[in-house]
Design a protein around this motif. Structure first.
Motif, PDB file in Angstrom:
ATOM      1  N   ALA A  51       0.822  -1.213   0.000  1.00 57.01           N
ATOM      2  CA  ALA A  51       0.000   0.000   0.000  1.00 57.01           C
ATOM      3  C   ALA A  51       0.854   1.260   0.000  1.00 57.01           C
ATOM      4  CB  ALA A  51      -0.953  -0.003   1.202  1.00 57.01           C
ATOM      5  N   CYS A  55       0.205   4.811  -2.803  1.00 55.94           N
ATOM      6  CA  CYS A  55      -0.854   5.576  -2.137  1.00 55.94           C
ATOM      7  C   CYS A  55      -0.784   7.024  -2.622  1.00 55.94           C
ATOM      8  CB  CYS A  55      -0.670   5.517  -0.624  1.00 55.94           C
ATOM      9  SG  CYS A  55       0.974   6.076  -0.092  1.00 55.94           S
ATOM     10  N   SER A  56      -1.768   7.814  -2.279  1.00 57.69           N
ATOM     11  CA  SER A  56      -1.727   9.227  -2.656  1.00 57.69           C
ATOM     12  C   SER A  56      -0.739   9.984  -1.772  1.00 57.69           C
ATOM     13  CB  SER A  56      -3.115   9.855  -2.491  1.00 57.69           C
ATOM     14  OG  SER A  56      -4.034   9.219  -3.340  1.00 57.69           O
ATOM     15  N   MET A  57      -0.160  11.027  -2.328  1.00 62.05           N
ATOM     16  CA  MET A  57       0.682  11.921  -1.534  1.00 62.05           C
ATOM     17  C   MET A  57      -0.149  12.587  -0.441  1.00 62.05           C
ATOM     18  SD  MET A  57       3.004  15.164  -2.815  1.00 62.05           S
ATOM     19  CE  MET A  57       1.716  16.081  -3.675  1.00 62.05           C
ATOM     20  N   SER A  58       0.413  12.676   0.771  1.00 64.63           N
ATOM     21  CA  SER A  58      -0.231  13.444   1.841  1.00 64.63           C
ATOM     22  C   SER A  58       0.355  14.854   1.933  1.00 64.63           C
ATOM     23  CB  SER A  58      -0.069  12.735   3.192  1.00 64.63           C
ATOM     24  OG  SER A  58      -0.849  11.559   3.243  1.00 64.63           O
ATOM     25  N   VAL A 376      -3.502  -8.897  -4.797  1.00 67.56           N
ATOM     26  CA  VAL A 376      -3.989  -7.717  -4.080  1.00 67.56           C
ATOM     27  C   VAL A 376      -4.476  -6.669  -5.067  1.00 67.56           C
ATOM     28  CG1 VAL A 376      -3.292  -5.769  -2.623  1.00 67.56           C
ATOM     29  CG2 VAL A 376      -2.480  -8.084  -2.099  1.00 67.56           C
ATOM     30  N   SER A 377      -5.575  -6.033  -4.704  1.00 63.87           N
ATOM     31  CA  SER A 377      -6.097  -4.929  -5.504  1.00 63.87           C
ATOM     32  C   SER A 377      -6.585  -3.843  -4.547  1.00 63.87           C
ATOM     33  CB  SER A 377      -7.245  -5.460  -6.375  1.00 63.87           C
ATOM     34  OG  SER A 377      -7.843  -4.411  -7.080  1.00 63.87           O
ATOM     35  N   ILE A 378      -6.197  -2.612  -4.814  1.00 69.90           N
ATOM     36  CA  ILE A 378      -6.588  -1.500  -3.934  1.00 69.90           C
ATOM     37  C   ILE A 378      -7.235  -0.406  -4.771  1.00 69.90           C
ATOM     38  CG2 ILE A 378      -5.800   0.224  -2.255  1.00 69.90           C
ATOM     39  CD1 ILE A 378      -3.383  -1.564  -1.688  1.00 69.90           C
ATOM     40  N   GLN A 379      -8.436   0.007  -4.341  1.00 68.25           N
ATOM     41  CA  GLN A 379      -9.126   1.102  -5.039  1.00 68.25           C
ATOM     42  C   GLN A 379      -9.333   2.296  -4.105  1.00 68.25           C
ATOM     43  OE1 GLN A 379     -11.011  -2.081  -5.091  1.00 68.25           O
ATOM     44  NE2 GLN A 379      -9.703  -2.642  -6.816  1.00 68.25           N
ATOM     45  N   VAL A 380      -9.186   3.481  -4.681  1.00 70.21           N
ATOM     46  CA  VAL A 380      -9.587   4.702  -3.985  1.00 70.21           C
ATOM     47  C   VAL A 380     -10.597   5.400  -4.882  1.00 70.21           C
ATOM     48  CG1 VAL A 380      -8.842   6.914  -3.039  1.00 70.21           C
ATOM     49  CG2 VAL A 380      -7.372   4.908  -2.798  1.00 70.21           C
ATOM     50  N   ASN A 381     -11.769   5.629  -4.344  1.00 70.79           N
ATOM     51  CA  ASN A 381     -12.868   6.212  -5.133  1.00 70.79           C
ATOM     52  C   ASN A 381     -13.100   5.439  -6.440  1.00 70.79           C
ATOM     53  OD1 ASN A 381     -13.179   8.162  -3.148  1.00 70.79           O
ATOM     54  ND2 ASN A 381     -11.758   9.566  -4.166  1.00 70.79           N
ATOM     55  N   ILE A 385      -5.561   1.842  -7.687  1.00 68.07           N
ATOM     56  CA  ILE A 385      -4.249   2.483  -7.549  1.00 68.07           C
ATOM     57  C   ILE A 385      -3.139   1.457  -7.339  1.00 68.07           C
ATOM     58  CG2 ILE A 385      -5.209   4.651  -6.660  1.00 68.07           C
ATOM     59  CD1 ILE A 385      -3.543   2.982  -4.043  1.00 68.07           C
TER      60      ILE A 385
END
Lengths: 391, 391
Positions: A51, A55-58, A376-381, A385
């Motif tokens: 992850a 992931c998106s930048m914070s 593994v699969s990860i979604q944001v909205n 991603i």
């Protein structure tokens, strides 16, 4: 040349047991540049580590690790140092970064070795690798009788050193712990090097650890490992003043070279144990090995998983002749044993030698990846991603 | 009573800028037991932190955090201590754990306060909270002229203290850095408390930091913050011997109380700065505050985000009268400002006071969650193991 791709393979045994066996799953990292590929392994929670890749930048110091790796120039070892440093800076506040960086850094060294037709220890500047004396690393039995039998088995296999750790040790009474240590010594015989691993069970409780010292001294234990968590420098230091011939060992939890420096400088350690798959890879482990050499602390690898991880963990101190001992996993799962198609086993003198091949010298077994891979699969909205790589 | 549910809300601004502003996203944690709920906030990469909640177990000391939290008895503050310790033990080797635990621990204290009709500082044993002097925390301008204008603005708003950090500082020449510090002092006026934050820019390079000391001394800077990464204890210690009236500050990167103890015991710090959302929550921050009080080091919160995080970061040292100063975010994004429907603002004396309400005393704004929420979904082998909570 540039770093073209980084892929992740999360492998797991069909059943994960609630025991201190870190070889039940694995996160492999493959890095490609030009026609070559390098492989590394994170000693880390696979999903969480994946992850951190995309992931998106914070904010400016909490970026996904991919930002600092993909597309970077890759021509000589200074490029590894530069990428490593860039990751540390740009992902400073993303805690999982150090475990992810470890696998990437290892893969980059493997790749650089293959490109330069040199073993990693040569790239690090060592003239030659010295054979290491392996200690058979295993868990305590549930009962002293089981521990005795495990020790006898190890002795029958001609190991001259063995470590027992985790399991019941430190969780019962002082007497129960003593019985386990005596059983280990009895099974190993009077000449074997005996090491005991408390697996941080006393957190920072010096008194609890101190009560176990008598049995450890009686059984001529060479080191007591991880009585406390890595950051409890003061507790280590206090205990070291009382442990006499039983030296303290620790450091596997360190995820930065500086944390290991601190354990050497302030905690009274006799042995610094580094997991190349956690500390930041070969780059960080090598820094620790150099510091250990300067500070008269003995460097030891921490490895409980695959032959790939073992090679990666030996390279950083391969050329330090007086740092003789090495951890050698004897209870790893089928998954961990089969990650590579070649192995690293004791020679006729019972010593461990690094492969005389470029990079880490290990060949990945694609069948093992196929058999054990977790997708593994990860979604944001609803936007994907991260997705596990296919072979 | 038991901990019945833990839910996560990942909020983000529509655009995340590549600047050192940690308020551009947020990870909120909601804990429910019986009819009450408590809220906390992790100062962490939201996606990676969520992944640590329900990933698969790797081994006995690398379990998902949910294992140690859901269903646990929850009746008095000792239950928080027990859950906290259980998480640390069972997720010892899952690096991201500490950032996740931080938000959960904060939410548990908020919930316990609401159940007992007591503010968190009261549950911690403080008789009363003392007002804190806020310093306006902000980024350096891109140019000295911009820094000057920012400092004048802060002064016009009657802040008696201000901190400038990150941005260009430490990345250009010694002269450029000097110009920024002089500009900040000029804008703030001769009486304002001026603080400078280097954001770990020199890693562990004592010489680079030392070259900046003259300008800091000339401008009567109260502290130089984070010249180095948190673990570089030796570098801090060396610089502290040369920094004279300019004290060193650091610690925001600490993710365990012991790391902060080490910075106080070995690094020559004048100020220990703790982010409750990273160090392990209120439980760990309180331990650090007690150690600081004993060691004659001044405790300061690290907070750059919401009023919820601000309340959580002030509670652990609310009752320490001589630890007077507090970080106060003045540049937070709309998202961060609107997470709560109530605020914490300076009183007529320019001081910050904790809300006189149970728990953390903050009310979450459901509209903000709705507006900024990022929906996360994670699958392993096509099985969903994590899904963002709906309100």
């Amino acid at each position: 040349m540039k770093i073209e791709s980084v892929d992740f393979f999360y492998l797991a045994m069909p059943e994960i047991k609630d025991i201190g066996d870190g070889s039940q799953d694995a996160l492999l990292v493959r890095v490609r540049a030009g026609d070559d590929e390098g492989w590394g392994e994170c000693e880390a929670s696979p999903l969480v580590t994946m992850a951190a890749w995309n992931c998106s930048m914070s904010h400016s110091a909490c970026k996904p690790v991919s930002t600092s790796v993909l597309g970077q120039p890759f021509n000589d070892p200074t490029d590894i140092t530069r990428v490593h440093q860039l990751v540390r800076e740009q992902s400073l506040d993303l805690l999982q970064t150090d475990h992810l960086l470890s696998g990437i850094d290892i893969a980059l060294w493997d790749l650089m070795g293959k490109k330069s037709d040199a073993a990693v220890y040569q790239l690090l500047g060592y003239d030659r690798p010295y054979p290491k004396l392996p200690y058979a690393s295993q868990l305590f039995g549930d009962t002293p009788q089981q521990t005795l039998e495990k020790a006898m088995t190890v002795r029958a296999k001609h190991y001259r050193a063995a470590k027992f750790g985790w399991g019941p040790y430190g969780r019962g009474t002082v007497e129960q712990d003593r019985d386990h240590v005596y059983a280990a010594r009895e099974g190993l015989g009077k000449d074997g090097i005996l090491l005991i691993d408390a697996g941080t069970v006393w957190q920072d409780d010096v008194n609890a650890a101190e009560q176990r010292l008598e049995a450890l001294k009686d059984c001529r234990v060479t080191w007591l490992e991880e009585p406390f968590i890595s950051a409890a420098l003061g507790a280590y230091q206090q205990l070291s003043l009382k442990s006499g011939a039983v030296k303290l060992a620790g450091g596997e939890g360190c995820h930065q070279a500086h944390q290991a420096f601190n354990m050497m400088d302030y905690a009274g350690l006799g042995y610094i144990q580094i997991d190349t798959g956690r500390v930041g890879g070969i780059s960080s482990a090598f820094q620790v090995a150099q510091h250990a050499s300067n500070q008269n602390v003995t460097y030891v690898n921490h490895t409980f998983t695959s032959y790939l991880a073992l090679s990666a963990s030996l390279q950083p101190y391969a050329g330090l002749e007086s740092h003789k001992i090495c951890e050698y996993p004897v209870e790893a799962t089928a998954l961990a044993r089969e990650i590579t198609s070649n192995t690293i086993v004791p020679d006729q003198n019972g010593m461990i030698n690094l492969p005389e091949r470029p990079g880490l010298g290990m060949s990945i077994n694609p069948e093992t990846i196929k058999r054990y891979q977790q997708k593994v699969s990860i979604q944001v909205n609803n936007h994907t991603i991260f997705q596990s790589s296919e072979r």
